[in-house]
Motif scaffolding. Structure first.
Motif, PDB file in Angstrom:
ATOM      1  N   UNK A 192      32.003 -24.189 -26.548  1.00 17.08           N
ATOM      2  CA  UNK A 192      30.892 -24.947 -27.126  1.00 17.08           C
ATOM      3  C   UNK A 192      29.896 -23.967 -27.715  1.00 17.08           C
ATOM      4  N   UNK A 193      29.225 -24.365 -28.772  1.00 21.35           N
ATOM      5  CA  UNK A 193      28.174 -23.549 -29.373  1.00 21.35           C
ATOM      6  C   UNK A 193      26.966 -24.433 -29.637  1.00 21.35           C
ATOM      7  N   UNK A 194      25.823 -24.101 -29.009  1.00 22.68           N
ATOM      8  CA  UNK A 194      24.569 -24.835 -29.184  1.00 22.68           C
ATOM      9  C   UNK A 194      23.599 -23.975 -29.992  1.00 22.68           C
ATOM     10  N   UNK A 195      22.980 -24.570 -31.026  1.00 18.80           N
ATOM     11  CA  UNK A 195      22.104 -23.835 -31.933  1.00 18.80           C
ATOM     12  C   UNK A 195      20.743 -24.523 -32.038  1.00 18.80           C
ATOM     13  N   UNK A 196      19.684 -23.705 -32.076  1.00 20.56           N
ATOM     14  CA  UNK A 196      18.316 -24.221 -32.200  1.00 20.56           C
ATOM     15  C   UNK A 196      17.532 -23.368 -33.184  1.00 20.56           C
ATOM     16  N   UNK A 197      16.775 -24.030 -34.050  1.00 20.57           N
ATOM     17  CA  UNK A 197      15.820 -23.363 -34.937  1.00 20.57           C
ATOM     18  C   UNK A 197      14.568 -24.237 -34.955  1.00 20.57           C
ATOM     19  N   UNK A 198      13.600 -23.898 -34.092  1.00 17.31           N
ATOM     20  CA  UNK A 198      12.401 -24.731 -33.935  1.00 17.31           C
ATOM     21  C   UNK A 198      11.158 -23.849 -33.940  1.00 17.31           C
ATOM     22  N   UNK A 199      10.018 -24.446 -34.322  1.00 19.90           N
ATOM     23  CA  UNK A 199       8.761 -23.697 -34.387  1.00 19.90           C
ATOM     24  C   UNK A 199       7.639 -24.517 -33.784  1.00 19.90           C
ATOM     25  N   UNK A 200       6.732 -23.814 -33.116  1.00 20.33           N
ATOM     26  CA  UNK A 200       5.562 -24.454 -32.527  1.00 20.33           C
ATOM     27  C   UNK A 200       4.430 -24.552 -33.534  1.00 20.33           C
ATOM     28  N   UNK A 201       3.696 -25.681 -33.468  1.00 19.83           N
ATOM     29  CA  UNK A 201       2.474 -25.892 -34.229  1.00 19.83           C
ATOM     30  C   UNK A 201       1.445 -26.438 -33.257  1.00 19.83           C
ATOM     31  N   UNK A 202       0.670 -25.536 -32.652  1.00 22.39           N
ATOM     32  CA  UNK A 202      -0.218 -25.950 -31.579  1.00 22.39           C
ATOM     33  C   UNK A 202       0.605 -26.367 -30.376  1.00 22.39           C
ATOM     34  N   UNK A 203       0.336 -27.575 -29.878  1.00 16.58           N
ATOM     35  CA  UNK A 203       1.116 -28.086 -28.751  1.00 16.58           C
ATOM     36  C   UNK A 203       2.428 -28.731 -29.179  1.00 16.58           C
ATOM     37  N   UNK A 205       6.152 -28.972 -31.216  1.00 14.65           N
ATOM     38  CA  UNK A 205       7.313 -28.164 -31.581  1.00 14.65           C
ATOM     39  C   UNK A 205       8.235 -29.026 -32.432  1.00 14.65           C
ATOM     40  N   UNK A 206       8.673 -28.496 -33.568  1.00 11.97           N
ATOM     41  CA  UNK A 206       9.520 -29.244 -34.496  1.00 11.97           C
ATOM     42  C   UNK A 206      10.635 -28.319 -34.971  1.00 11.97           C
ATOM     43  N   UNK A 207      11.827 -28.874 -35.121  1.00 15.44           N
ATOM     44  CA  UNK A 207      12.902 -28.027 -35.609  1.00 15.44           C
ATOM     45  C   UNK A 207      14.206 -28.757 -35.829  1.00 15.44           C
ATOM     46  N   UNK A 208      15.209 -27.965 -36.179  1.00 15.97           N
ATOM     47  CA  UNK A 208      16.560 -28.472 -36.413  1.00 15.97           C
ATOM     48  C   UNK A 208      17.479 -27.971 -35.315  1.00 15.97           C
ATOM     49  N   UNK A 209      18.482 -28.784 -34.973  1.00 23.06           N
ATOM     50  CA  UNK A 209      19.435 -28.419 -33.932  1.00 23.06           C
ATOM     51  C   UNK A 209      20.843 -28.750 -34.411  1.00 23.06           C
ATOM     52  N   UNK A 210      21.817 -28.117 -33.767  1.00 21.76           N
ATOM     53  CA  UNK A 210      23.220 -28.393 -34.069  1.00 21.76           C
ATOM     54  C   UNK A 210      24.060 -27.924 -32.892  1.00 21.76           C
ATOM     55  N   UNK A 211      25.213 -28.533 -32.752  1.00 22.44           N
ATOM     56  CA  UNK A 211      26.147 -28.037 -31.744  1.00 22.44           C
ATOM     57  C   UNK A 211      27.571 -28.366 -32.176  1.00 22.44           C
ATOM     58  N   UNK A 212      28.496 -27.572 -31.652  1.00 20.75           N
ATOM     59  CA  UNK A 212      29.915 -27.795 -31.904  1.00 20.75           C
ATOM     60  C   UNK A 212      30.698 -27.567 -30.623  1.00 20.75           C
ATOM     61  N   UNK A 213      31.863 -28.181 -30.550  1.00 20.06           N
ATOM     62  CA  UNK A 213      32.727 -27.992 -29.390  1.00 20.06           C
ATOM     63  C   UNK A 213      34.172 -28.080 -29.830  1.00 20.06           C
ATOM     64  N   UNK A 214      35.046 -27.367 -29.114  1.00 17.44           N
ATOM     65  CA  UNK A 214      36.468 -27.436 -29.405  1.00 17.44           C
ATOM     66  C   UNK A 214      37.264 -27.126 -28.157  1.00 17.44           C
ATOM     67  N   UNK A 215      38.360 -27.857 -27.965  1.00 16.43           N
ATOM     68  CA  UNK A 215      39.316 -27.520 -26.921  1.00 16.43           C
ATOM     69  C   UNK A 215      40.143 -26.330 -27.386  1.00 16.43           C
ATOM     70  N   UNK A 226      40.414 -32.117 -28.839  1.00 18.55           N
ATOM     71  CA  UNK A 226      39.175 -32.725 -29.295  1.00 18.55           C
ATOM     72  C   UNK A 226      38.227 -31.654 -29.823  1.00 18.55           C
ATOM     73  N   UNK A 227      37.386 -32.062 -30.769  1.00 11.36           N
ATOM     74  CA  UNK A 227      36.375 -31.170 -31.300  1.00 11.36           C
ATOM     75  C   UNK A 227      35.341 -31.964 -32.076  1.00 11.36           C
ATOM     76  N   UNK A 228      34.188 -31.356 -32.303  1.00 11.35           N
ATOM     77  CA  UNK A 228      33.132 -32.049 -33.036  1.00 11.35           C
ATOM     78  C   UNK A 228      32.101 -31.033 -33.526  1.00 11.35           C
ATOM     79  N   UNK A 229      31.370 -31.442 -34.548  1.00 15.60           N
ATOM     80  CA  UNK A 229      30.170 -30.737 -35.004  1.00 15.60           C
ATOM     81  C   UNK A 229      29.098 -31.793 -35.199  1.00 15.60           C
ATOM     82  N   UNK A 230      27.931 -31.579 -34.593  1.00 12.58           N
ATOM     83  CA  UNK A 230      26.829 -32.533 -34.695  1.00 12.58           C
ATOM     84  C   UNK A 230      25.567 -31.801 -35.126  1.00 12.58           C
ATOM     85  N   UNK A 231      24.717 -32.491 -35.871  1.00 16.42           N
ATOM     86  CA  UNK A 231      23.457 -31.922 -36.328  1.00 16.42           C
ATOM     87  C   UNK A 231      22.344 -32.931 -36.063  1.00 16.42           C
ATOM     88  N   UNK A 232      21.096 -32.437 -36.031  1.00 15.64           N
ATOM     89  CA  UNK A 232      19.985 -33.345 -35.792  1.00 15.64           C
ATOM     90  C   UNK A 232      18.647 -32.646 -35.847  1.00 15.64           C
TER      91      UNK A 232
END
Length: 292
Positions: A192-203, A205-215, A226-232
């Motif tokens: 599995x691979x989990x990815x985060x790119x987020x930034x704080x603005x005061x209190x 936090x906003x950003x983009x995320x993604x993850x993938x998985x594979x047997x 099974x496998x997947x790639x998801x973004x959000x």
């Protein structure tokens, strides 16, 4: 179809709908729920202290003729110790999953998942960069619609937390000690691979995320990996001692799950104890003060 075989097939279908949990004999999934570490700077050191973290998620997969629904809760206790090993901070984690699932409109089944016991070494490389290695094990359970066999987990993470950013990649590699459950489902090793790119603005936090998985390959002729790639997107808020994060993800690619999934996630981080000398005022738990 033999009654025992039919029961196993139904259990397999139900578990196929639980992301990160076991499925049928012809297909399976990872012991670690894909996407579960998104939003956290897993490569960085936590401030010394004891924390309670709960991640709850609800997903709907576009299976036919009816959608399949799953709810996964991952309550975790995290202990960041004051001890060092090889110049890395020693940290411990205990997680007790609880899951519920309904496959294609069938009645819900619920139960406890495999407990995770893990230790992590986290290195502060300076200049707001950190890397970590986590080693742990998922214990065997008897909850039939979930993964039952014990497995080992290796996790390799890298984070940058400078200038209010959280840029993190976390690679999870799982190895099952027994490739078959008592009812016959196959448990392949996984990545599995989990990815985060987020930034704080005061209190906030906003950003983009993604993850993938594979047997990983098994050598079994009728095996359907099974496998997947998801973004959000992710949003978080620091309420003081408690931090909340919410993110929504959608599969853009899926293989042998029966359909694409939309999943909502909510995480609460509660410090039960912290060494205040390591916590920078106004920062959330997920950004460690850099002691230059």
């Amino acid at each position: 179809m033999h009654r025992r075989t039919l029961a196993a097939a139904r259990l397999g279908l139900l578990a196929t709908c639980v992301l990160g949990l076991a499925s049928g004999a012809a297909s399976a999934g990872s012991a670690a729920q894909p996407g579960q570490t998104v939003g956290l700077p897993t490569g960085s050191q936590l401030p010394v202290g004891l924390y309670f973290v709960n991640l709850s998620s609800f997903g709907v997969r576009d299976t036919a003729p009816l959608g399949s629904e799953t709810n996964v809760n991952l309550p975790t206790f995290a202990w960041s110790t004051p001890w060092s090993v090889a110049d890395a901070r020693l940290q411990f984690f205990v997680t007790q999953p609880v899951a519920a699932a309904s496959a294609r409109g069938a009645p819900y089944q619920s139960g406890i998942g495999q407990p995770l016991l893990a230790a992590q070494l986290a290195w502060d490389l300076g200049n707001d960069f950190g890397v970590s290695y986590l080693f742990g094990g998922y214990l065997p359970i008897d909850t039939r619609f979930l993964t039952q066999s014990a497995s080992l987990t290796h996790r390799f993470a890298a984070s940058y937390t400078g200038n209010d950013w959280n840029l993190t990649a976390n690679l999870l590699y799982g190895v099952f000690l027994d490739s078959r459950s008592p009812l016959g489902p196959l448990y392949p090793d996984y990545l599995n691979l989990d990815l985060t790119a987020a930034r704080k603005f005061g209190n906030w936090q906003v950003g983009a995320v993604a993850f993938g998985s594979t047997d990983l390959p098994t050598g079994v002729a009728n095996y359907r990996p099974q496998g997947q790639i998801a973004v959000g997107g992710l949003v978080g808020y620091n309420f003081g001692p408690v931090t909340l994060q919410a993110y929504v993800t959608r599969d853009v690619v899926q293989r042998n799950y029966g359909g694409h999934e939309t999943r909502g996630w909510l995480r609460a981080v509660v410090p039960l104890y912290q060494d205040k000398s390591e916590v920078e005022p106004g920062r959330t738990l997920v950004t460690r003060r850099q002691a230059e």
